[in-house]
Scaffold this motif. Sequence first.
Motif: not given
Length: 252
Positions: A29-30, A64, A118-119, A115-116
Amino acid sequence: MAAQAPDQESGHEAVAAVHSDELAITTRKRRLTPRSPGQKTYVQALRDHEMVFGIGPAGTGKTYLAAAMAVSMLLEGAVERIILSRPAVEAGERLGFLPGDLNEKVDPYLRPLYDALYDMLPATQVASRLSNGEIEVAPLAFMRGRTLTNAFVILDEAQNTTPVQMKMALTRLGENSRMVITGDLSQIDLPKGAPSGLREAAGILSDMEGVAFVQFTAADVVRHSLVTRIVRAYAAYDASRSGEGDLFGPQR
């Protein structure tokens, strides 16, 4: 090996030097590139070393970027699993007073790691990889007695480890594995007078071959600009009280 970001560059030259495609981290995603000199030093260390300590204030991307590198290496097949861990210690709270079973008690402490993830990955992939064991998120206490092979291990909030816990965590490293230890020595939540395992490890291992230490500063904060000013204000206040300088000495 202690590493700090160079401070000689400025303006457009510094921006160009930081945003390097050679240091890009690609996940589902990134596609991430360093956004500060400290992050550039950190990403390079993540690529070059089997054990990296990222130490500095909140908002600098320590966890992150480590999670991004872990996901990238998992997708490339360089490691077979990711293990994310943190000590279950937070300011003024104790697990026994939280409702629910063990998983429900520790989940709030581990939420930033989820959270990290899912990013970096679609939700369905996170769920499936958690289910099949390719990704494990667990309190530090669950690491005792294990040897972590073919894994990318991240120990987050390491300032809240005791020296015994830190030694236990570091000695879990197995063949074909990498470990990243992140923490902020200005946010220790251990009982008053209890030594921090992260602070002790920095003193013992800082010159060890194969281990990289990256010291972030307020200049590396990539959150709201007000966060940078807050971090600097607290650092100045702490320095005036303790008379202590940077963990690794003056900046070069």
